[in-house]
Scaffold this motif. Structure first.
Motif, mmCIF file in Angstrom:
data_model
loop_
_atom_site.group_PDB
_atom_site.id
_atom_site.type_symbol
_atom_site.label_atom_id
_atom_site.label_comp_id
_atom_site.label_asym_id
_atom_site.label_seq_id
_atom_site.Cartn_x
_atom_site.Cartn_y
_atom_site.Cartn_z
ATOM 1 N N THR A 44 38.349 111.518 65.944
ATOM 2 C CA THR A 44 37.340 112.217 66.331
ATOM 3 C C THR A 44 38.111 113.687 66.339
ATOM 4 N N ILE A 45 37.114 114.427 65.625
ATOM 5 C CA ILE A 45 37.653 115.922 65.368
ATOM 6 C C ILE A 45 36.608 116.791 66.428
ATOM 7 N N VAL A 46 37.094 117.442 67.522
ATOM 8 C CA VAL A 46 36.144 118.030 68.377
ATOM 9 C C VAL A 46 36.338 119.667 68.176
ATOM 10 N N THR A 47 35.218 120.196 68.027
ATOM 11 C CA THR A 47 35.263 121.835 67.670
ATOM 12 C C THR A 47 33.655 122.360 68.087
ATOM 13 N N THR A 48 33.675 123.484 67.781
ATOM 14 C CA THR A 48 32.632 124.168 68.081
ATOM 15 C C THR A 48 31.539 123.912 67.109
ATOM 16 N N PRO A 49 30.071 124.002 67.327
ATOM 17 C CA PRO A 49 29.128 123.859 66.167
ATOM 18 C C PRO A 49 29.291 124.495 65.003
ATOM 19 N N LEU A 50 29.462 125.892 65.179
ATOM 20 C CA LEU A 50 29.780 126.890 63.654
ATOM 21 C C LEU A 50 31.165 126.226 63.161
ATOM 22 N N ASN A 51 32.065 125.974 63.838
ATOM 23 C CA ASN A 51 33.428 125.244 63.203
ATOM 24 C C ASN A 51 33.238 123.966 62.270
ATOM 25 N N ALA A 52 32.291 123.094 63.125
ATOM 26 C CA ALA A 52 31.875 121.715 62.566
ATOM 27 C C ALA A 52 31.102 121.851 61.465
ATOM 28 N N GLY A 53 30.160 123.141 61.171
ATOM 29 C CA GLY A 53 29.450 123.245 60.141
ATOM 30 C C GLY A 53 30.558 123.745 58.695
ATOM 31 N N ARG A 54 31.539 124.560 58.993
ATOM 32 C CA ARG A 54 32.616 124.942 58.030
ATOM 33 C C ARG A 54 33.116 123.568 57.211
ATOM 34 N N VAL A 55 33.266 122.538 58.278
ATOM 35 C CA VAL A 55 34.226 121.429 57.825
ATOM 36 C C VAL A 55 33.282 120.195 57.477
ATOM 37 N N HIS A 56 32.056 120.196 57.838
ATOM 38 C CA HIS A 56 31.149 119.125 57.729
ATOM 39 C C HIS A 56 31.377 118.449 56.231
ATOM 40 N N LYS A 57 31.359 119.410 55.250
ATOM 41 C CA LYS A 57 31.470 118.730 53.867
ATOM 42 C C LYS A 57 32.722 117.823 53.605
ATOM 43 N N SER A 58 33.726 118.351 54.158
ATOM 44 C CA SER A 58 34.889 117.361 54.017
ATOM 45 C C SER A 58 34.879 116.431 54.741
ATOM 46 N N VAL A 59 34.607 116.485 55.949
ATOM 47 C CA VAL A 59 34.484 115.239 56.926
ATOM 48 C C VAL A 59 33.401 114.317 56.223
ATOM 49 N N SER A 60 32.265 114.665 55.815
ATOM 50 C CA SER A 60 31.078 113.948 55.240
ATOM 51 C C SER A 60 31.726 113.090 54.039
ATOM 52 N N HIS A 61 32.504 113.602 53.095
ATOM 53 C CA HIS A 61 33.054 112.897 51.977
ATOM 54 C C HIS A 61 34.178 111.745 52.471
ATOM 55 N N ALA A 62 34.798 112.132 53.491
ATOM 56 C CA ALA A 62 35.779 111.014 54.091
ATOM 57 C C ALA A 62 34.859 109.826 54.621
ATOM 58 N N ILE A 63 33.880 110.212 55.423
ATOM 59 C CA ILE A 63 32.849 109.222 55.890
ATOM 60 C C ILE A 63 32.402 108.292 54.921
ATOM 61 N N GLU A 64 31.695 109.092 53.897
ATOM 62 C CA GLU A 64 31.231 108.391 52.542
ATOM 63 C C GLU A 64 32.068 107.414 52.077
ATOM 64 N N SER A 65 33.643 107.836 51.926
ATOM 65 C CA SER A 65 34.583 107.008 51.457
ATOM 66 C C SER A 65 34.891 105.917 52.231
ATOM 67 N N GLY A 66 34.443 105.735 53.551
ATOM 68 C CA GLY A 66 34.504 104.359 54.369
ATOM 69 C C GLY A 66 35.625 104.653 55.517
ATOM 70 N N GLN A 67 35.890 105.972 55.749
ATOM 71 C CA GLN A 67 36.818 106.361 56.847
ATOM 72 C C GLN A 67 36.178 106.510 58.102
ATOM 73 N N ASP A 68 36.784 105.966 59.125
ATOM 74 C CA ASP A 68 36.105 106.187 60.354
ATOM 75 C C ASP A 68 36.554 107.526 61.169
ATOM 76 N N ILE A 69 35.841 108.591 60.662
ATOM 77 C CA ILE A 69 36.316 109.763 61.186
ATOM 78 C C ILE A 69 34.885 110.591 61.660
ATOM 79 N N ARG A 70 34.842 111.122 62.954
ATOM 80 C CA ARG A 70 33.802 111.658 63.541
ATOM 81 C C ARG A 70 33.972 113.231 63.689
ATOM 82 N N LEU A 71 33.134 113.988 63.733
ATOM 83 C CA LEU A 71 33.079 115.438 63.962
ATOM 84 C C LEU A 71 32.111 115.572 64.988
#
Length: 152
Positions: free
Chosen positions: A40-67
């Motif tokens: 689980t990565i905890v950050t602010t809404p703006l910063n979550a938006g900055r890394v959303h794409k990277s985390v989404s790719h990890a989720i799509e590949s089956g990784q258990d990661i949350r933003l």
């Protein structure tokens, strides 16, 4: 140590809100998730938006990661609205206000931890986010501090 779900460790990451801290912390989270950990990565809404794409790719590949975004109290310390990253500050004169705001996120983080499942096993935080030591004590999770050399 906190309870485990399906014998997986749950790492909660708190990156400091600066590109030189946020990006490496997300990379650490992705590496942990690649190895079967819950992240689980905890950050602010703006910063979550900055890394959303990277985390989404990890989720799509089956990784258990949350933003998980929590509000950044910029206005409470006199910063302009939306100043959620060091690279957005009008000048270095606002750095102290920014660090103060970053540590005012404690209450929101405590509320978040009460809802996290499974309970966190380990907290990885930037060294200037002091409140994460209280979280670790309260929720009986180990804590590791990162001391990254740059702030932007």
């Amino acid at each position: 140590m906190a309870s485990l779900s399906n014998d997986k460790l749950h790492f909660v990451l708190f990156p400091f809100m600066a590109p030189g801290h946020l990006i490496p912390m997300v990379d650490i989270g992705r590496l942990l998730a690649q190895r079967g950990m819950i992240v689980t990565i905890v950050t602010t809404p703006l910063n979550a938006g900055r890394v959303h794409k990277s985390v989404s790719h990890a989720i799509e590949s089956g990784q258990d990661i949350r933003l998980v975004p929590i509000q950044f109290p910029c206005k409470e310390v006199g910063l302009p609205g939306g100043c959620e990253n060091l690279d957005m500050l009008p000048s270095v004169a606002e750095y102290l206000q920014f660090f103060t705001a970053a540590n005012l996120m404690e209450e929101a983080a405590m509320k978040l931890f009460e809802k996290l499942t499974p309970l966190p096993s380990c907290i990885i935080s930037d060294m200037c986010l002091y409140y994460t030591s209280k979280l670790a004590s309260k929720f009986q999770a180990c804590r590791s501090k990162l001391n990254l050399p740059e702030f932007s």
